[in-house]
Write a protein that holds these residues in place. Structure first.
Motif, PDB file in Angstrom:
ATOM      1  N   GLY A  21       3.021   4.771   9.765  1.00  0.00           N
ATOM      2  CA  GLY A  21       3.005   4.023  11.011  1.00  0.00           C
ATOM      3  C   GLY A  21       2.250   4.779  12.081  1.00  0.00           C
ATOM      4  O   GLY A  21       2.217   6.015  12.089  1.00  0.00           O
ATOM      5  N   ASN A  22       1.645   4.055  13.002  1.00  0.00           N
ATOM      6  CA  ASN A  22       0.886   4.697  14.066  1.00  0.00           C
ATOM      7  C   ASN A  22       1.770   5.436  15.058  1.00  0.00           C
ATOM      8  O   ASN A  22       1.285   6.304  15.799  1.00  0.00           O
ATOM      9  N   GLY A  23       3.063   5.119  15.095  1.00  0.00           N
ATOM     10  CA  GLY A  23       3.964   5.778  16.035  1.00  0.00           C
ATOM     11  C   GLY A  23       4.071   7.274  15.806  1.00  0.00           C
ATOM     12  O   GLY A  23       4.087   8.063  16.758  1.00  0.00           O
ATOM     13  N   HIS A  24       4.163   7.686  14.546  1.00  0.00           N
ATOM     14  CA  HIS A  24       4.238   9.114  14.234  1.00  0.00           C
ATOM     15  C   HIS A  24       2.965   9.827  14.705  1.00  0.00           C
ATOM     16  O   HIS A  24       3.018  10.930  15.250  1.00  0.00           O
ATOM     17  N   GLY A  48       1.038  11.180  -0.393  1.00  0.00           N
ATOM     18  CA  GLY A  48       2.410  11.056   0.091  1.00  0.00           C
ATOM     19  C   GLY A  48       3.102   9.801  -0.399  1.00  0.00           C
ATOM     20  O   GLY A  48       2.797   9.266  -1.470  1.00  0.00           O
ATOM     21  N   LEU A  49       4.051   9.330   0.390  1.00  0.00           N
ATOM     22  CA  LEU A  49       4.792   8.109   0.076  1.00  0.00           C
ATOM     23  C   LEU A  49       4.696   7.151   1.255  1.00  0.00           C
ATOM     24  O   LEU A  49       4.682   7.557   2.410  1.00  0.00           O
ATOM     25  N   SER A  50       4.629   5.869   0.961  1.00  0.00           N
ATOM     26  CA  SER A  50       4.578   4.845   1.988  1.00  0.00           C
ATOM     27  C   SER A  50       5.332   3.621   1.479  1.00  0.00           C
ATOM     28  O   SER A  50       5.822   3.602   0.356  1.00  0.00           O
ATOM     29  N   PHE A  51       5.441   2.612   2.332  1.00  0.00           N
ATOM     30  CA  PHE A  51       6.091   1.379   1.906  1.00  0.00           C
ATOM     31  C   PHE A  51       5.109   0.219   2.005  1.00  0.00           C
ATOM     32  O   PHE A  51       4.098   0.294   2.695  1.00  0.00           O
ATOM     33  N   PHE A  70      -1.427  15.065   7.197  1.00  0.00           N
ATOM     34  CA  PHE A  70      -0.998  13.672   7.275  1.00  0.00           C
ATOM     35  C   PHE A  70      -0.851  13.109   5.866  1.00  0.00           C
ATOM     36  O   PHE A  70      -1.645  13.427   4.974  1.00  0.00           O
ATOM     37  N   SER A  71       0.137  12.263   5.675  1.00  0.00           N
ATOM     38  CA  SER A  71       0.281  11.566   4.391  1.00  0.00           C
ATOM     39  C   SER A  71       0.837  10.174   4.643  1.00  0.00           C
ATOM     40  O   SER A  71       1.419   9.909   5.697  1.00  0.00           O
ATOM     41  N   GLY A  72       0.627   9.286   3.666  1.00  0.00           N
ATOM     42  CA  GLY A  72       1.216   7.954   3.781  1.00  0.00           C
ATOM     43  C   GLY A  72       0.220   6.821   3.909  1.00  0.00           C
ATOM     44  O   GLY A  72       0.603   5.660   3.875  1.00  0.00           O
ATOM     45  N   GLN A 113       3.973  11.863   9.220  1.00  0.00           N
ATOM     46  CA  GLN A 113       4.033  10.660   8.401  1.00  0.00           C
ATOM     47  C   GLN A 113       3.004   9.667   8.927  1.00  0.00           C
ATOM     48  O   GLN A 113       3.095   9.208  10.060  1.00  0.00           O
ATOM     49  N   GLY A 114       2.023   9.321   8.107  1.00  0.00           N
ATOM     50  CA  GLY A 114       0.927   8.481   8.556  1.00  0.00           C
ATOM     51  C   GLY A 114       1.104   7.002   8.307  1.00  0.00           C
ATOM     52  O   GLY A 114       0.209   6.208   8.619  1.00  0.00           O
TER      53      GLY A 114
END
Length: 365
Positions: free
Chosen positions: A11-14, A58-61, A36-38, A8-9
């Protein structure tokens, strides 16, 4: 073993977690293709460790001024594109699919009957752990966003369940903290407002990472763009960290021994849940509203906490190579046995008490 690894892209944490896994997987001789997606392809940076990775929409917020914007998030979501990408992605050529909360590889593997492991912080929430319970719909979305038959969750405590310790990238980082220096990473807040709050605390020097203020020195605040190497250097040199309540940065800060103030992104249940856990465990100070007074009080009154986490990435790679997904409890227990207790917080497993007891946790400090 050939692995398809979805990250999941948003956030940088993933991505940080995936970096650590990529290093250990390469050392073990595993063949891994990353997806990677997001986020937009041009917004990824310092990605050489992932080789010829692929990106999807992908999906993001969408977040504005420290709050999740549900209307904008829905409008941004391209569900038709998501459906087509899931159908088009072929997972049959892989022995295993791993998803770090990445929906395309997860759903493609599910449709095609390929074994899939969910690996990351979000998968810890399948268990009875500290959580924000006021948004039932958001909880359902998090549980079904990136499904996996086997789930390896990570958290700051196991809470009596088969949950891994945090996976830390850069465990050999030189620790040269300066008590007067503060790292600031609040990507979901209004950067101009953040700058104003920091300027209101003139006794400290702040290193602010953001993308919408030109890099440079603004009084007691130095602004940096996004660079993994620069960020890691600043993290190593600042004794205090002001950030949102994401999982990975707070984990890195705990590993190094940092004073932490975490503000959850309003409306994002994972971050609200993380803030609850940080409070219960006494690992950081949290707040719902930021201003100069709050920052000043935190810097003057809060303590530094350090937890030495083991090399989770190396252990997980060895577990993957063993091809035995039945011993998740043994994997988790062995890693927590390598995690020293901190100020009365007991990280050791008690197999006879598998359920988390809030009273026992809060009594530790």
């Amino acid at each position: 073993m050939k692995i398809l690894y979805g990250v999941q892209g948003t956030g940088n944490g993933h991505i940080t977690r995936a970096r650590a896994m990529a290093v250990e997987m390469q050392a073990a001789g595993l063949e891994v293709d990353f997806v990677f997606s997001g986020r937009a392809p041009e917004d990824y940076f310092d990605m050489s460790v992932f080789g010829n990775y692929r990106t999807f929409e992908g999906l993001s917020f969408v977040a504005r001024n420290g709050q999740l914007d549900l209307v904008a998030t829905y409008r941004k979501a391209n569900f038709i594109r998501l459906y087509k990408d899931i159908r088009a992605l072929n997972t049959h050529g892989y022995d295993l699919v791993i998803t770090d909360f990445e929906p395309i590889v997860a759903w493609a593997a599910k449709r095609q009957g390929v074994p899939c492991i969910g690996f990351g912080h979000q998968y810890a929430f399948k268990y009875d752990i500290p959580r924000y319970k006021k948004n039932v719909i958001a909880q359902w979305i998090m549980s079904n966003f990136a499904p996996a038959a086997t789930q390896l969750g990570a958290h700051w405590h196991h809470f009596g369940h088969p949950i891994l310790p945090p996976l830390i990238h850069g465990q050999t980082l030189v620790n040269s903290a300066n008590a007067n220096q503060v790292l600031v990473y609040l990507p979901f807040e209004n950067s101009e407002a953040v700058l104003e709050w920091l300027e209101g605390v003139p006794a400290y020097q702040f290193r602010l990472h953001c993308k919408d203020i030109d890099p440079g020195v603004y009084g007691n605040v130095e602004v940096f763009g996004f660079s993994r190497d620069v960020f890691q250097r600043n993290l190593s040199e600042c004794e205090s960290v002001l950030c949102n309540a994401g999982f990975e940065l707070n984990s890195e800060a705990l590993q190094l021994g940092r004073r932490i103030l975490a503000k959850p992104l309003k409306g994002q249940i994972e971050q609200h849940s993380n803030a609850i856990a940080l409070d219960l465990l006494g690992l950081a100070k949290t707040c719902d509203v930021l201003n100069s007074a709050t920052i000043q009080d935190w810097l003057e009154t809060s303590r530094v906490v350090q937890i030495s986490y083991p090399n989770v990435a190396k252990a997980v790679v060895a577990w993957l190579q063993s091809n035995d997904d039945s011993n998740v409890m043994d994997l988790c227990e062995s890693l927590w046995e390598q995690t020293p207790n901190v100020r009365g917080i007991n990280f050791q497993y008690d197999k006879d008490a598998p359920l988390w007891d809030v009273n026992k946790v809060t009594a530790c400090h």
